[in-house]
Design a protein around this motif. Structure first.
Motif, PDB file in Angstrom:
ATOM      1  N   LEU A   1      48.215  41.494  35.976  1.00  0.00           N
ATOM      2  CA  LEU A   1      48.981  40.738  34.985  1.00  0.00           C
ATOM      3  C   LEU A   1      48.516  41.060  33.571  1.00  0.00           C
ATOM      4  O   LEU A   1      49.329  41.323  32.671  1.00  0.00           O
ATOM      5  CB  LEU A   1      48.859  39.240  35.255  1.00  0.00           C
ATOM      6  CG  LEU A   1      49.526  38.304  34.237  1.00  0.00           C
ATOM      7  CD1 LEU A   1      51.033  38.551  34.204  1.00  0.00           C
ATOM      8  CD2 LEU A   1      49.217  36.848  34.571  1.00  0.00           C
ATOM      9  N   VAL A   2      47.211  41.052  33.377  1.00  0.00           N
ATOM     10  CA  VAL A   2      46.651  41.359  32.055  1.00  0.00           C
ATOM     11  C   VAL A   2      46.972  42.801  31.666  1.00  0.00           C
ATOM     12  O   VAL A   2      47.409  43.077  30.543  1.00  0.00           O
ATOM     13  CB  VAL A   2      45.123  41.121  32.038  1.00  0.00           C
ATOM     14  CG1 VAL A   2      44.510  41.629  30.738  1.00  0.00           C
ATOM     15  CG2 VAL A   2      44.824  39.640  32.234  1.00  0.00           C
TER      16      VAL A   2
ATOM     17  N   GLN B   1      55.322  45.518  40.282  1.00  0.00           N
ATOM     18  CA  GLN B   1      54.506  45.521  41.501  1.00  0.00           C
ATOM     19  C   GLN B   1      53.775  44.196  41.693  1.00  0.00           C
ATOM     20  O   GLN B   1      53.539  43.770  42.830  1.00  0.00           O
ATOM     21  CB  GLN B   1      53.505  46.673  41.449  1.00  0.00           C
ATOM     22  CG  GLN B   1      54.154  48.029  41.583  1.00  0.00           C
ATOM     23  CD  GLN B   1      53.161  49.165  41.521  1.00  0.00           C
ATOM     24  OE1 GLN B   1      52.329  49.336  42.413  1.00  0.00           O
ATOM     25  NE2 GLN B   1      53.228  49.944  40.451  1.00  0.00           N
ATOM     26  N   LEU B   2      53.440  43.548  40.590  1.00  0.00           N
ATOM     27  CA  LEU B   2      52.815  42.224  40.680  1.00  0.00           C
ATOM     28  C   LEU B   2      53.799  41.218  41.272  1.00  0.00           C
ATOM     29  O   LEU B   2      53.450  40.454  42.188  1.00  0.00           O
ATOM     30  CB  LEU B   2      52.363  41.778  39.289  1.00  0.00           C
ATOM     31  CG  LEU B   2      51.819  40.356  39.185  1.00  0.00           C
ATOM     32  CD1 LEU B   2      50.508  40.217  39.952  1.00  0.00           C
ATOM     33  CD2 LEU B   2      51.614  39.969  37.718  1.00  0.00           C
TER      34      LEU B   2
ATOM     35  N   GLY C   1      45.528  44.946  48.081  1.00  0.00           N
ATOM     36  CA  GLY C   1      44.378  44.131  47.704  1.00  0.00           C
ATOM     37  C   GLY C   1      43.294  44.859  46.939  1.00  0.00           C
ATOM     38  O   GLY C   1      42.204  44.325  46.749  1.00  0.00           O
ATOM     39  N   ARG C   2      43.582  46.075  46.450  1.00  0.00           N
ATOM     40  CA  ARG C   2      42.558  46.827  45.723  1.00  0.00           C
ATOM     41  C   ARG C   2      42.473  46.414  44.247  1.00  0.00           C
ATOM     42  O   ARG C   2      41.459  46.642  43.601  1.00  0.00           O
ATOM     43  CB  ARG C   2      42.836  48.335  45.825  1.00  0.00           C
ATOM     44  CG  ARG C   2      42.788  48.871  47.246  1.00  0.00           C
ATOM     45  CD  ARG C   2      42.748  50.391  47.273  1.00  0.00           C
ATOM     46  NE  ARG C   2      43.853  50.996  46.567  1.00  0.00           N
ATOM     47  CZ  ARG C   2      45.048  51.247  47.119  1.00  0.00           C
ATOM     48  NH1 ARG C   2      45.272  50.911  48.386  1.00  0.00           N
ATOM     49  NH2 ARG C   2      46.007  51.829  46.418  1.00  0.00           N
ATOM     50  N   ILE C   3      43.545  45.817  43.744  1.00  0.00           N
ATOM     51  CA  ILE C   3      43.550  45.293  42.376  1.00  0.00           C
ATOM     52  C   ILE C   3      43.982  43.839  42.432  1.00  0.00           C
ATOM     53  O   ILE C   3      45.002  43.507  43.052  1.00  0.00           O
ATOM     54  CB  ILE C   3      44.485  46.101  41.458  1.00  0.00           C
ATOM     55  CG1 ILE C   3      43.912  47.505  41.221  1.00  0.00           C
ATOM     56  CG2 ILE C   3      44.687  45.404  40.113  1.00  0.00           C
ATOM     57  CD1 ILE C   3      44.767  48.384  40.326  1.00  0.00           C
ATOM     58  N   GLU C   4      43.219  42.973  41.796  1.00  0.00           N
ATOM     59  CA  GLU C   4      43.530  41.547  41.783  1.00  0.00           C
ATOM     60  C   GLU C   4      44.800  41.292  40.965  1.00  0.00           C
ATOM     61  O   GLU C   4      45.010  41.922  39.915  1.00  0.00           O
ATOM     62  CB  GLU C   4      42.370  40.757  41.177  1.00  0.00           C
ATOM     63  CG  GLU C   4      41.108  40.754  42.022  1.00  0.00           C
ATOM     64  CD  GLU C   4      41.305  40.017  43.332  1.00  0.00           C
ATOM     65  OE1 GLU C   4      42.094  39.036  43.351  1.00  0.00           O
ATOM     66  OE2 GLU C   4      40.701  40.430  44.331  1.00  0.00           O
TER      67      GLU C   4
ATOM     68  N   LEU D   1      49.961  46.493  28.236  1.00  0.00           N
ATOM     69  CA  LEU D   1      50.726  47.729  28.080  1.00  0.00           C
ATOM     70  C   LEU D   1      52.083  47.457  27.441  1.00  0.00           C
ATOM     71  O   LEU D   1      52.507  48.175  26.515  1.00  0.00           O
ATOM     72  CB  LEU D   1      50.925  48.405  29.441  1.00  0.00           C
ATOM     73  CG  LEU D   1      49.732  49.114  30.064  1.00  0.00           C
ATOM     74  CD1 LEU D   1      50.086  49.590  31.469  1.00  0.00           C
ATOM     75  CD2 LEU D   1      49.299  50.307  29.216  1.00  0.00           C
ATOM     76  N   SER D   2      52.759  46.418  27.909  1.00  0.00           N
ATOM     77  CA  SER D   2      54.087  46.099  27.396  1.00  0.00           C
ATOM     78  C   SER D   2      54.047  45.692  25.928  1.00  0.00           C
ATOM     79  O   SER D   2      54.849  46.163  25.111  1.00  0.00           O
ATOM     80  CB  SER D   2      54.718  44.979  28.230  1.00  0.00           C
ATOM     81  OG  SER D   2      54.778  45.334  29.594  1.00  0.00           O
TER      82      SER D   2
END
Length: 309
Positions: A113-114, A84-85, A105-108, A119-120
């Protein structure tokens, strides 16, 4: 005393607003992980683990199964977030994806990315340490091929579905190798089932949202008259192959008539709906095929597990 309800009334919105904001943030991060896809991944991984294990319930390695599912879901969640990024500038152009947290735009992007990277990495390391190196390597291979092969190809060629089906079917290999430490014929049979299933499943989605995909510049279907023909062949050929892959091994192994008959009926029904979409080319037919695909996969995995019991 009469003023207390008034004071409470003035305080409550602030408390509710704070709780609402926290809930919305958590909901957005949950959405980033693509939970609906993770459900199918858990199902496929668990089914393959059960087929590979072959142990009776009294000796079944439940703890190892939980570790396998947890690590796999962490990696899959990271892949969903990073996908999604990467696609955020295109997601907002599609009605189906415009409300995704990053696109809206609700999450930068840096936060996504972080989050996705953590998670990965945590999922990959967890699988390596607790389950086995082979399962970890397969999960990370899935992540890399999904993000750096399938994702960019969606904007370049309709053959992206073929490329994406390879990592898309990997969860069954992760589950099987976690249970057995090796990959043999039953593992590759499960891989073939999940690989082929993806074509009618995704073609149904692609047909329903073909205008959305075209608006955002995705090449999931060809242009012009070839669009319908391409969709139809992908649906029908994959469903025909799925019929042979699921039924033939049961006949050759003389599996019980009930399981064989159930598998045949399920695959024939799926083939019928795929062929119907290829002929009528309507959104309603695509929606029925999509619903059938979501029912078909767990049902088929249950039948595959039953053949090993």
């Amino acid at each position: 005393m009469a003023s207390e309800p008034l004071l409470v009334a003035y305080r409550m919105p602030a408390v509710d607003h704070g709780n609402s904001v926290r809930c919305n943030v958590l909901s957005d991060y949950w959405t980033l992980t693509k939970p609906e896809i993770n459900f199918l991944i858990v199902l496929a991984t668990a089914a393959a683990f059960c087929v590979g294990c072959g142990e009776p319930l009294t000796r079944f390695p439940w703890v190892l199964l939980v570790h396998t599912l947890l690590g796999t879901v962490l990696v899959a969640s990271g892949a969903g977030t990073l996908n999604q990024l990467i696609e955020r500038q295109f997601d907002w152009q599609m009605r189906r994806t415009a409300r995704r947290p990053i696109a809206a735009g609700r999450i930068e992007p840096i936060h996504a990315l972080v989050f996705g990277t953590l998670l990965s990495l945590v999922g990959g390391i967890y699988l390596a340490l607790v389950v086995g190196l082979a399962a970890s390597l397969l999960a990370l291979l899935t992540l890399v091929s999904y993000l750096f092969l399938y994702t960019p190809l969606k904007r370049r060629t309709p053959m992206c579905t073929l490329v994406g089906a390879f990592p898309g079917a990997m969860p069954v290999l992760i589950g099987y190798v976690a249970a057995t430490g090796k990959l043999n014929a039953p593992a590759w049979l499960l891989y073939a089932i999940l690989f082929l299933w993806q074509f009618p499943h995704f073609m149904a989605i692609a047909w329903m949202y073909r205008e959305d995909y075209a608006r955002a510049g995705y090449e999931v279907l060809p242009h012009g008259r070839e669009k319908a023909r391409f969709m139809g062949w992908q649906c029908v050929l994959a469903s025909l192959a799925l019929l042979s892959v699921t039924v033939a091994p049961l006949v050759l192994r003389h599996v019980s008539p009930a399981v064989t008959g159930g598998t045949l009926l399920l695959s024939l029904s799926f083939l019928y709906l795929a062929a119907r979409l290829a002929v009528v080319r309507s959104n309603a037919a695509a929606r029925r095929l999509l619903l059938a695909s979501v029912i078909y996969l767990p049902s088929m995995f249950v039948l595959q597990v039953l053949t090993r019991v």
